[in-house]
Scaffold this motif. Sequence first.
Motif, PDB file in Angstrom:
ATOM      1  N   GLN A 164       0.827  -1.211   0.000  1.00 23.79           N
ATOM      2  CA  GLN A 164       0.000   0.000   0.000  1.00 23.79           C
ATOM      3  C   GLN A 164       0.861   1.260   0.000  1.00 23.79           C
ATOM      4  O   GLN A 164       0.526   2.249  -0.654  1.00 23.79           O
ATOM      5  N   HIS A 165       1.984   1.225   0.704  1.00 26.54           N
ATOM      6  CA  HIS A 165       2.918   2.355   0.668  1.00 26.54           C
ATOM      7  C   HIS A 165       3.415   2.587  -0.763  1.00 26.54           C
ATOM      8  O   HIS A 165       3.503   3.720  -1.225  1.00 26.54           O
ATOM      9  N   HIS A 176       0.768   4.108  -3.001  1.00 22.83           N
ATOM     10  CA  HIS A 176       0.577   5.536  -2.734  1.00 22.83           C
ATOM     11  C   HIS A 176       1.556   6.375  -3.545  1.00 22.83           C
ATOM     12  O   HIS A 176       1.185   7.416  -4.101  1.00 22.83           O
ATOM     13  N   TYR A 202       1.876   7.511  17.503  1.00 21.56           N
ATOM     14  CA  TYR A 202       2.125   6.277  16.757  1.00 21.56           C
ATOM     15  C   TYR A 202       2.985   5.396  17.652  1.00 21.56           C
ATOM     16  O   TYR A 202       4.103   5.775  18.019  1.00 21.56           O
ATOM     17  N   ASP A 237       6.926   3.042   8.630  1.00 20.71           N
ATOM     18  CA  ASP A 237       5.461   3.078   8.655  1.00 20.71           C
ATOM     19  C   ASP A 237       4.975   4.267   9.476  1.00 20.71           C
ATOM     20  O   ASP A 237       4.001   4.934   9.106  1.00 20.71           O
ATOM     21  N   ARG A 265       5.447   7.472   7.518  1.00 16.62           N
ATOM     22  CA  ARG A 265       4.425   7.553   6.473  1.00 16.62           C
ATOM     23  C   ARG A 265       3.030   7.825   7.060  1.00 16.62           C
ATOM     24  O   ARG A 265       2.205   8.477   6.425  1.00 16.62           O
ATOM     25  N   TYR A 266       2.781   7.319   8.252  1.00 17.23           N
ATOM     26  CA  TYR A 266       1.495   7.574   8.911  1.00 17.23           C
ATOM     27  C   TYR A 266       1.261   9.067   9.068  1.00 17.23           C
ATOM     28  O   TYR A 266       0.161   9.576   8.797  1.00 17.23           O
ATOM     29  N   ASP A 306       2.668  11.329   7.290  1.00 23.29           N
ATOM     30  CA  ASP A 306       2.679  11.947   5.966  1.00 23.29           C
ATOM     31  C   ASP A 306       1.324  11.792   5.287  1.00 23.29           C
ATOM     32  O   ASP A 306       0.788  12.745   4.731  1.00 23.29           O
ATOM     33  N   ASN A 307       0.773  10.576   5.358  1.00 24.26           N
ATOM     34  CA  ASN A 307      -0.364  10.223   4.514  1.00 24.26           C
ATOM     35  C   ASN A 307      -1.708  10.169   5.227  1.00 24.26           C
ATOM     36  O   ASN A 307      -2.745  10.454   4.619  1.00 24.26           O
ATOM     37  N   GLU A 308      -1.705   9.778   6.521  1.00 19.13           N
ATOM     38  CA  GLU A 308      -2.976   9.564   7.210  1.00 19.13           C
ATOM     39  C   GLU A 308      -3.303  10.659   8.213  1.00 19.13           C
ATOM     40  O   GLU A 308      -4.463  11.059   8.345  1.00 19.13           O
ATOM     41  N   GLU A 309      -2.327  11.133   8.954  1.00 17.42           N
ATOM     42  CA  GLU A 309      -2.538  12.183   9.947  1.00 17.42           C
ATOM     43  C   GLU A 309      -1.460  13.262   9.754  1.00 17.42           C
ATOM     44  O   GLU A 309      -0.523  13.365  10.549  1.00 17.42           O
TER      45      GLU A 309
END
Length: 340
Positions: free
Chosen positions: A153-154, A157, A280, A295, A298-299, A301-304
Amino acid sequence: MMITKIFTPAETKQAAKEIQLGELVAFPTETVYGLGADATNEQAVKRVYLAKGRPSDNPLIVTVSSPEMAADYIADYGEFGHKLIKEFWPGPLTLIFKIKPGSLSPVVTGGLKTAAFRMPANETTRKMIAEAGVPIVGPSANSSGKPSPTTAQHVFHDMEGKIAGILDDGPTQLGVESTIVDLSTAEPAILRPGGITPDQVAHALGQSVDASQHKVGANETPKAPGMKYKHYAPAAQVLIVHANDWEQALNWASQQNEKVGVMALSETLAGDLPANVLSYDMGNDLQTATHRLFDGLRYFDNEEPVNWILACAFAEDGLGAAYMNRLKKAAGDTFFEKKS
């Protein structure tokens, strides 16, 4: 825009066919996901640089399915090479050798007379490479400079529409890239720390090994990835926090007029956190924290998305050297400064 297909482990033949056609396919290893292209196809390799936005003097790792495949390109394994291959291949160890003249394009080697070779532990990827019948280049399958991908998934993206496919074999196990050892000089040297520690390398070689050569100058061509350019960085500014500084760091976070990301061990997150802190969990120990490092970046960066990330430090020995090498690059060597 190109449609990026997700291949299952049962579809290695289809993924290998894309490699043979000169297409780009991301692949799993025990460390991070790599971006694969036929290492003998110069045009395909050039597309890897374009897909990643990678500087052209940053050499690529050549990923093989067996030592015999690598031998077609390596001038001489030498005593050190035979020892390390016997001990650590397949596994998270990349070895730099002098290559046979003309055996690999300068696009792969960054114009050097050496190249880095790796045989990953992931059986699905080794099967794909064997079916393709050619070695593949294997830089991390992310936009250049961003955190490396540890899941399909990374990769999706960052690379959707830019590559033909992703061979999805689940999350990686180790979470940071391979250790790189330079065997092209008289004495072996570690150019990038990773899951194989300097002590393990030294024990296998029966002698000490230089582990200090991690960077090159602005005008030098690096022998290995990660030595020259900014790596692993999220959009937010990362501040590295020593274990004794968390109380002040969290107090600083509470005073910000925005959300602050915190990547910390479970025990640090167990108490009452400021209302504006997004956490996290890095687990209970160094091994888990290393596995979760990319991860976590990236969390945030992409989700929060946040502008600041506070991330836990570890002692720089053993696996901690690999963890801190990546975290320092992500942070630009910036630590949280404790106020006196």
